[in-house]
Design an enzyme around this catalytic site. Structure first.
Site, short mmCIF file in Angstrom:
data_model
loop_
_atom_site.label_atom_id
_atom_site.label_comp_id
_atom_site.label_asym_id
_atom_site.label_seq_id
_atom_site.Cartn_x
_atom_site.Cartn_y
_atom_site.Cartn_z
N CYS A 122 0.83 -1.23 0.00
CA CYS A 122 0.00 0.00 0.00
C CYS A 122 0.85 1.27 0.00
CB CYS A 122 -0.94 0.00 1.19
SG CYS A 122 -1.88 -1.52 1.34
N HIS A 263 -3.52 6.74 3.06
CA HIS A 263 -3.91 5.44 2.50
C HIS A 263 -5.34 5.13 2.94
CE1 HIS A 263 -4.00 1.43 1.17
NE2 HIS A 263 -3.93 0.88 2.37
N ASN A 293 -10.15 -0.81 -0.03
CA ASN A 293 -8.69 -0.70 0.03
C ASN A 293 -8.11 -1.21 -1.29
OD1 ASN A 293 -5.98 -0.95 0.51
ND2 ASN A 293 -6.20 -1.98 2.50
O1 UT7 Z 1 -3.84 -1.75 3.56
C1 UT7 Z 1 -2.86 -2.29 4.39
C2 UT7 Z 1 -3.13 -1.99 5.77
N1 UT7 Z 1 -4.34 -2.63 6.20
C3 UT7 Z 1 -4.97 -2.10 7.23
O2 UT7 Z 1 -4.56 -1.08 7.69
C4 UT7 Z 1 -6.16 -2.83 7.83
C5 UT7 Z 1 -6.05 -2.79 9.35
N2 UT7 Z 1 -7.06 -3.51 10.06
C6 UT7 Z 1 -8.39 -3.20 10.01
O3 UT7 Z 1 -8.80 -2.33 9.29
C7 UT7 Z 1 -9.32 -3.92 10.95
O4 UT7 Z 1 -8.58 -4.66 11.90
C8 UT7 Z 1 -10.31 -4.86 10.23
C9 UT7 Z 1 -11.34 -4.05 9.47
C10 UT7 Z 1 -9.57 -5.78 9.29
C11 UT7 Z 1 -11.07 -5.71 11.25
O5 UT7 Z 1 -11.72 -4.88 12.19
P1 UT7 Z 1 -11.59 -5.21 13.75
O6 UT7 Z 1 -12.42 -4.21 14.44
O7 UT7 Z 1 -10.13 -5.22 14.07
O8 UT7 Z 1 -12.27 -6.61 13.85
P2 UT7 Z 1 -11.62 -7.99 14.32
O9 UT7 Z 1 -10.71 -8.53 13.28
O10 UT7 Z 1 -11.09 -7.82 15.70
O11 UT7 Z 1 -12.93 -8.90 14.37
C12 UT7 Z 1 -13.98 -8.62 15.28
C13 UT7 Z 1 -15.09 -9.64 15.06
C14 UT7 Z 1 -14.58 -11.09 15.04
O12 UT7 Z 1 -15.55 -11.89 15.70
P3 UT7 Z 1 -15.32 -12.36 17.22
O13 UT7 Z 1 -14.07 -13.17 17.19
O14 UT7 Z 1 -15.19 -11.10 18.03
O15 UT7 Z 1 -16.57 -13.15 17.49
C15 UT7 Z 1 -14.55 -11.44 13.59
O16 UT7 Z 1 -14.72 -12.81 13.36
O17 UT7 Z 1 -15.70 -9.42 13.79
C16 UT7 Z 1 -15.73 -10.66 13.07
N3 UT7 Z 1 -15.63 -10.35 11.63
C17 UT7 Z 1 -16.69 -10.12 10.87
N4 UT7 Z 1 -18.01 -10.10 11.12
C18 UT7 Z 1 -18.83 -9.80 10.11
C19 UT7 Z 1 -14.50 -10.24 10.89
N5 UT7 Z 1 -14.83 -9.93 9.63
C20 UT7 Z 1 -16.17 -9.85 9.59
C21 UT7 Z 1 -17.09 -9.55 8.56
N6 UT7 Z 1 -18.42 -9.54 8.87
N7 UT7 Z 1 -16.70 -9.27 7.30
#
Ligand code: UT7
Length: 336
Positions: A122, A263, A293
């Site tokens: 990125c 980004h 993204n």
């Molecule tokens: O471009 C390069 C750089 N990339 C980035 O900067 C991305 C950085 N990270 C992020 O933007 C975020 O961490 C994400 C958007 C990827 C994820 O958001 P989060 O708030 O960190 O969520 P999480 O991964 O901690 O997941 C929370 C919950 C999980 O369920 P449990 O374990 O709490 O029951 C996931 O399984 O959300 C669940 N989950 C979803 N639920 C519905 C993960 N993806 C989804 C989804 N729909 N698509």
């Protein structure tokens, strides 16, 4: 490791034009609800993304890059034959070799151009900007075309809800050329890498370490994998530090900056950076709700959109900042 420069250009370097291209097909969060176990509400509240563009089956990264490049050349009023350097930033090349930039050179008929790819995820478009500005400021090159282009849909595991809702396809481009007393210029740059964190965001398969075989093909290893929470924290810290570095080296402050173009990965990351830099939200450009993204293309597309929407004018100071797999980060301060 990081490196920065401020106003060291022997020859000033300016941006003569920008362009972008998004493939026609739009995939909304609602569409994704029928593909994986997700909701529009989850995607919107956790990321800010509402839709993304997806390339057609026969449309490759070099096709997206070529369309964005033509757009940028038109905007700059420069012929392809006058370009002497093409750098394509991408993690989704048409082929492992030759470089996607070689296809773009041929497509454009830019016969005089040296062409190669830069792989910094990125941050790639800003790495390309740094490389091109150094090659121009040294006097060896005159007109450079830098392009961020991705067909991430081809490297997405469409059954993994943790990643498939995040990414989109697209391309953005800029023409860099020698500046003068009458033009704007790149004021300061900073690029950095931390290879110790390479495993938290990667495409594990498809390369020499893990070639795709009949046995492992259905494990979808040639797809983006990410430890989202870890990446999130590191992204906020690295982009804040990198932006601060170029703001200081360029002699700018929150008041003298017209626009920050970060980004486009997650609206919560963008808000956190704006907050830490004490830059008001209205000075921070956001378009991720439309495109998701797009990795190396994200800052490039955002720069073109902000430019065409008149968000900054001649003489305004803008700051571009990115972060991605590697880990890599980069920032550039520009007087437009
Ligand atoms: O471009 C390069 C750089 N990339 C980035 O900067 C991305 C950085 N990270 C992020 O933007 C975020 O961490 C994400 C958007 C990827 C994820 O958001 P989060 O708030 O960190 O969520 P999480 O991964 O901690 O997941 C929370 C919950 C999980 O369920 P449990 O374990 O709490 O029951 C996931 O399984 O959300 C669940 N989950 C979803 N639920 C519905 C993960 N993806 C989804 C989804 N729909 N698509």
């Amino acid at each position: 490791m990081s490196a920065n420069t401020s106003n060291t250009s022997k020859i000033p370097v300016t941006i003569a034009g920008t362009g972008s291209y998004l493939p026609e097909r739009v995939m909304t969060n609602k569409d994704l609800e029928s593909i994986v176990d997700t909701t529009d509400e989850w995607i919107t509240s956790r990321t800010g993304i509402k839709s993304r563009h997806i390339a057609a089956e026969g449309e490759s990264t070099s096709d997206l890059a070529t369309a964005a490049a033509k757009n940028a050349l038109d905007n700059a009023g420069i012929n392809a034959t006058d370009i002497d350097l093409i750098i394509v930033a991408t993690i989704t090349p048409d082929t492992l070799t030759p470089a996607t930039a070689c296809y773009v050179q041929h497509n454009l008929g830019a016969k005089s151009a040296l062409a190669f790819d830069a792989s910094a995820a990125c941050s790639g478009f800003l790495y390309a900007m740094e490389i091109a500005q150094r090659m121009i400021s040294d006097g060896a090159f005159k007109n450079a075309l830098i392009i961020g282009a991705e067909k991430l849909s081809a490297f997405t595991n469409w059954s993994d809800r943790n990643t498939c809702v995040l990414f989109g396809d697209g391309a953005g481009a800029a023409v860099l050329t020698r500046g003068s007393a009458d033009t704007g210029r790149i004021l300061a740059t900073e690029i950095g890498t931390d290879g110790s964190q390479s495993s938290i965001l990667n495409i594990p398969g498809g390369g020499s370490a893990c070639p795709t075989t009949i046995d492992n093909a259905d494990q979808k290893l040639a797809s983006l994998a990410m430890q989202g929470r870890e990446v999130f924290k590191l992204a906020v810290n690295a982009m804040k530090r990198s932006a601060e570095s170029v703001i200081e080296n360029a002699g700018l402050n929150a008041d003298s900056i017209k626009l920050v173009i970060p980004h486009q990965a997650n609206l919560r990351i963008i808000d956190a950076i704006a907050d830490r830099l004490t830059i008001p939200n209205e000075k921070v450009f956001v378009n991720l709700h439309k495109y998701g993204n797009t990795s190396a293309a994200a800052v490039a597309i955002a720069l073109d959109e902000a430019h065409r929407e008149g968000k900054f004018m001649r003489g305004d100071n803008i700051v571009l900042v990115g972060f991605g797999a590697g880990l890599t980060w980069a920032a550039v301060a520009i007087e437009w």
